[in-house]
Design a protein around this motif. Structure first.
Motif, mmCIF file in Angstrom:
data_model
loop_
_atom_site.group_PDB
_atom_site.id
_atom_site.type_symbol
_atom_site.label_atom_id
_atom_site.label_comp_id
_atom_site.label_asym_id
_atom_site.label_seq_id
_atom_site.Cartn_x
_atom_site.Cartn_y
_atom_site.Cartn_z
ATOM 1 N N ASN A 36 0.802 -1.217 0.000
ATOM 2 C CA ASN A 36 0.000 0.000 0.000
ATOM 3 C C ASN A 36 0.836 1.269 0.000
ATOM 4 O O ASN A 36 0.491 2.248 -0.676
ATOM 5 C CB ASN A 36 -0.935 -0.005 1.215
ATOM 6 C CG ASN A 36 -2.197 -0.796 0.951
ATOM 7 O OD1 ASN A 36 -2.251 -1.613 0.038
ATOM 8 N ND2 ASN A 36 -3.222 -0.561 1.744
ATOM 9 N N TYR A 83 -5.550 0.544 -10.093
ATOM 10 C CA TYR A 83 -6.129 0.512 -8.758
ATOM 11 C C TYR A 83 -6.497 1.942 -8.364
ATOM 12 O O TYR A 83 -6.040 2.916 -8.974
ATOM 13 C CB TYR A 83 -5.158 -0.096 -7.729
ATOM 14 C CG TYR A 83 -3.858 0.654 -7.586
ATOM 15 C CD1 TYR A 83 -3.706 1.659 -6.639
ATOM 16 C CD2 TYR A 83 -2.779 0.364 -8.406
ATOM 17 C CE1 TYR A 83 -2.507 2.357 -6.510
ATOM 18 C CE2 TYR A 83 -1.582 1.048 -8.288
ATOM 19 C CZ TYR A 83 -1.454 2.046 -7.341
ATOM 20 O OH TYR A 83 -0.275 2.733 -7.219
ATOM 21 N N SER A 84 -7.321 2.058 -7.363
ATOM 22 C CA SER A 84 -7.765 3.379 -6.908
ATOM 23 C C SER A 84 -6.985 3.800 -5.665
ATOM 24 O O SER A 84 -6.641 2.976 -4.820
ATOM 25 C CB SER A 84 -9.267 3.359 -6.616
ATOM 26 O OG SER A 84 -9.593 2.293 -5.741
ATOM 27 N N VAL A 86 -7.553 6.678 -2.681
ATOM 28 C CA VAL A 86 -8.501 7.635 -2.118
ATOM 29 C C VAL A 86 -7.759 8.473 -1.081
ATOM 30 O O VAL A 86 -7.367 7.972 -0.023
ATOM 31 C CB VAL A 86 -9.706 6.927 -1.471
ATOM 32 C CG1 VAL A 86 -10.701 7.962 -0.959
ATOM 33 C CG2 VAL A 86 -10.375 5.998 -2.470
ATOM 34 N N PRO A 95 -11.068 10.267 -4.716
ATOM 35 C CA PRO A 95 -10.502 9.086 -5.381
ATOM 36 C C PRO A 95 -9.921 9.430 -6.748
ATOM 37 O O PRO A 95 -10.331 10.390 -7.394
ATOM 38 C CB PRO A 95 -11.724 8.191 -5.549
ATOM 39 C CG PRO A 95 -12.846 9.173 -5.780
ATOM 40 C CD PRO A 95 -12.510 10.395 -4.952
ATOM 41 N N ILE A 97 -7.918 7.006 -10.171
ATOM 42 C CA ILE A 97 -7.383 5.734 -10.639
ATOM 43 C C ILE A 97 -5.951 5.942 -11.101
ATOM 44 O O ILE A 97 -5.669 6.886 -11.847
ATOM 45 C CB ILE A 97 -8.229 5.164 -11.793
ATOM 46 C CG1 ILE A 97 -9.707 5.089 -11.391
ATOM 47 C CG2 ILE A 97 -7.708 3.791 -12.201
ATOM 48 C CD1 ILE A 97 -9.984 4.249 -10.178
ATOM 49 N N THR A 234 -5.262 -2.210 3.682
ATOM 50 C CA THR A 234 -6.567 -2.375 3.046
ATOM 51 C C THR A 234 -7.252 -3.627 3.593
ATOM 52 O O THR A 234 -6.640 -4.688 3.686
ATOM 53 C CB THR A 234 -6.405 -2.489 1.523
ATOM 54 O OG1 THR A 234 -5.898 -1.254 1.018
ATOM 55 C CG2 THR A 234 -7.738 -2.790 0.851
ATOM 56 N N GLU A 238 -12.285 -1.148 3.404
ATOM 57 C CA GLU A 238 -11.923 -0.231 2.323
ATOM 58 C C GLU A 238 -12.489 -0.681 0.978
ATOM 59 O O GLU A 238 -12.905 0.145 0.158
ATOM 60 C CB GLU A 238 -10.407 -0.084 2.243
ATOM 61 C CG GLU A 238 -9.783 0.766 3.346
ATOM 62 C CD GLU A 238 -9.793 0.099 4.707
ATOM 63 O OE1 GLU A 238 -9.901 0.815 5.724
ATOM 64 O OE2 GLU A 238 -9.712 -1.164 4.759
ATOM 65 N N ARG A 239 -12.502 -1.985 0.756
ATOM 66 C CA ARG A 239 -13.077 -2.478 -0.502
ATOM 67 C C ARG A 239 -14.571 -2.160 -0.574
ATOM 68 O O ARG A 239 -15.105 -1.843 -1.648
ATOM 69 C CB ARG A 239 -12.818 -3.980 -0.643
ATOM 70 C CG ARG A 239 -11.386 -4.291 -1.106
ATOM 71 C CD ARG A 239 -11.170 -5.785 -1.303
ATOM 72 N NE ARG A 239 -10.891 -6.448 -0.039
ATOM 73 C CZ ARG A 239 -9.669 -6.588 0.484
ATOM 74 N NH1 ARG A 239 -8.616 -6.097 -0.151
ATOM 75 N NH2 ARG A 239 -9.487 -7.218 1.629
ATOM 76 N N ILE A 242 -14.943 1.750 -1.362
ATOM 77 C CA ILE A 242 -14.737 2.157 -2.755
ATOM 78 C C ILE A 242 -15.916 1.684 -3.606
ATOM 79 O O ILE A 242 -16.311 2.354 -4.576
ATOM 80 C CB ILE A 242 -13.385 1.620 -3.293
ATOM 81 C CG1 ILE A 242 -12.986 2.377 -4.571
ATOM 82 C CG2 ILE A 242 -13.423 0.141 -3.568
ATOM 83 C CD1 ILE A 242 -12.563 3.793 -4.348
ATOM 84 N N ASP A 250 -13.079 -2.686 -6.985
ATOM 85 C CA ASP A 250 -11.611 -2.670 -6.974
ATOM 86 C C ASP A 250 -11.142 -3.563 -5.834
ATOM 87 O O ASP A 250 -11.444 -3.290 -4.671
ATOM 88 C CB ASP A 250 -11.113 -1.230 -6.796
ATOM 89 C CG ASP A 250 -9.597 -1.112 -6.752
ATOM 90 O OD1 ASP A 250 -8.911 -2.150 -6.899
ATOM 91 O OD2 ASP A 250 -9.090 0.010 -6.577
ATOM 92 N N PRO A 253 -7.884 -1.361 -3.542
ATOM 93 C CA PRO A 253 -7.867 0.090 -3.302
ATOM 94 C C PRO A 253 -6.889 0.447 -2.198
ATOM 95 O O PRO A 253 -6.567 -0.373 -1.342
ATOM 96 C CB PRO A 253 -9.308 0.380 -2.865
ATOM 97 C CG PRO A 253 -9.737 -0.880 -2.179
ATOM 98 C CD PRO A 253 -9.093 -1.989 -2.984
#
Length: 488
Positions: A36, A83-84, A86, A95, A97, A234, A238-239, A242, A250, A253
């Motif tokens: 991350n 991936y995103s 934020v 956010p 990409i 993550t 978090e998934r 998003i 995603d 993320p």
């Protein structure tokens, strides 16, 4: 219904996306450790630069040596390495990409990784392999070439298993082909990270080829750098965010704070992307910025972490809402930590600390106290003990720092003040727990851990203050102990 993140759906996502043609990207960087932090830091800067139309030949090719890297590699590959990210302030979540990564080599596939490192288009090999991934001998503070994993790479240099063995093999191949070596750029949060990485690469090479080791030492650049961005792990939380908040499916993320910083020595003989155009600060010597961050930010994290952990506080922003924890941080930073930080060019240290407070209080991040408590056996010798040593040498007080050390010791005993069990939270947890329990009756046992405290643990002034605070923590608990410190 959430839209799956991939190249085909980019224009349908409704959030900022790469403004460059990803088909024009060329791999110029092999990066070990696509966790991350890397994806919210180095990759963000590169994506920013690519959105200006520059740096398209410095796209990221991921690499890894751990079996656990396979999951993130497969997840990223399934969404075209998009991936995103934020970025979260207290007021907003923004956010976008990112598309700066173009490949992720099969983890632990030494042949594929060495072949890519040998490619002349690769000009930088970078690393985020965590503070504990550099095979440091705790008793000396230097690289340990006798570590079994490193010794195995020395015995079989053509079949390396470690990052450093693979870097050596890649550099050997380039030397044999008459190619310029790539620059090795450490992006981990360790003091003098370029120097530490040089010692590991050269030390690994010396086991099998002393002449190659000398060549690497003389010809390969290892710039030091200071990196900074709070980036929690993550999880399904978090998934879900998003997906539910932004309609994006995603699997990878990254949520992070809106603050970002990178100070880097400009030593890239093979070339580099023009990152100064997107906020990276290139300097001749990164040491002043590095010391500021290690002591004020990372040291401050430890100051927050252990009393909050003992008081069963879960999130960091909740700890900052606790009047005792926040006052402890303010007093200790102002009276003992910041005065031990030398001046930093064009930087107000008090303003830097205020920014640290603001960042830690950000309720959007979801950073946990447990994460700040993690790996104290590696972090305390870097973030806290040097400040104690400097102040003792100067004849200055260390009451607050002694209390911080006592709080860490009490935390490592394995229970909070309420009696709740603390799950193992350090690579050396069993040892720390044993010593912390013994220190309840014999505080000197804790300070006798020479790999952590060195000579500082033998200082009588520090030992007396530590013992007094530890006794109070066991007798009265963290809350009452903080009140006593603040009242003084």
């Amino acid at each position: 219904m959430a839209i799956k993140l991939n190249n085909e759906n980019l224009s349908s996502l409704g959030v900022p996306a790469p403004g460059y043609d990803r088909g024009q990207l060329k791999g110029g960087i092999v990066h070990f450790g696509l966790g991350n932090f890397h994806r919210a830091h180095q990759a963000v800067y590169l994506d920013r630069l690519m959105n200006t139309g520059k740096g398209l030949d410095f796209a990221i090719v991921g690499a890894g040596v751990m079996p656990s890297d396979a999951r993130i590699r497969d997840a990223l590959a399934a969404q075209d390495f998009l991936y995103s990210v934020v970025e979260q302030s207290a007021e907003a979540s923004d956010p976008r990409i990112l598309g700066a990564t173009v490949d992720y080599l099969p983890p632990a596939d030494a042949a594929a990784i060495i072949a890519k490192l040998s490619d002349p288009e690769i000009r930088i090999a970078s690393l985020t392999i965590t503070e504990g991934g550099y095979f440091i001998d705790a008793s000396t503070g230097h690289f340990n070439p006798q570590h079994p994993a490193i010794a195995a790479d020395g015995a079989a240099p053509d079949q390396p298993k470690t990052v450093f063995g693979m870097l050596v093999a890649g550099l050997r191949a380039r030397r044999e082909a008459g190619q310029q070596p790539f620059t090795v750029m450490c992006c981990d949060n360790i003091p003098h990270n370029g120097d530490v990485t040089r010692e590991a690469v050269v030390g690994t090479a010396r086991l099998s080829d002393p002449e190659l080791a000398d060549w690497i030492d003389a010809n390969v650049a290892f710039p030091n750098g200071m990196v900074d961005r709070i980036t929690p792990a993550t999880s399904d939380r978090e998934r879900a965010m998003i997906r539910d908040d932004f309609g994006i499916d995603d699997d990878c993320p990254v949520f992070c704070e809106d603050f970002i910083q990178w100070v880097l020595e400009d030593n890239f003989p093979a070339g580099r992307p023009a990152l100064e155009e997107v906020g990276v600060e290139f300097v001749e010597d990164v040491a002043p910025w590095e010391l500021m961050k290690l002591r004020i930010l990372n040291g401050g994290h430890a100051v927050i972490a252990y009393p909050a952990g003992l008081m069963d506080i879960h999130f960091v922003h909740e700890a900052m809402e606790n009047e005792l924890v926040r006052a402890f941080l303010e007093k200790l930073e102002t009276e003992e930590i910041i005065p031990a930080v030398p001046p930093v060019p064009n930087t107000d240290l008090q303003a830097y600390f205020r920014k640290v407070e603001e960042r830690c209080a950000n309720p959007k991040i979801g950073d946990t106290v447990r994460r700040l408590c993690l790996d104290g056996s590696n972090r305390q010798p870097k973030f806290i003990v040097p400040t104690i040593a400097d102040r003792l040498k100067a004849g200055q007080g260390i009451e607050g720092l002694a209390l911080e050390s006592a709080l860490w010791c009490r935390y490592c005993a394995g229970t909070t003040d309420s009696g709740a069990e603390i799950a193992p939270n350090d690579p050396n947890w069993d040892r720390l727990t044993t010593v912390a329990k013994a220190a309840r009756d014999n505080p000197s046992d804790w300070l006798a851990m020479a790999d952590i405290y060195g000579e500082t643990g033998k200082n009588p002034d520090f030992a007396r203050a530590f013992a007094r605070w530890l006794e109070m923590l066991w007798d009265k608990g963290a809350e009452a102990t903080l009140r006593s410190y603040l009242a003084a």
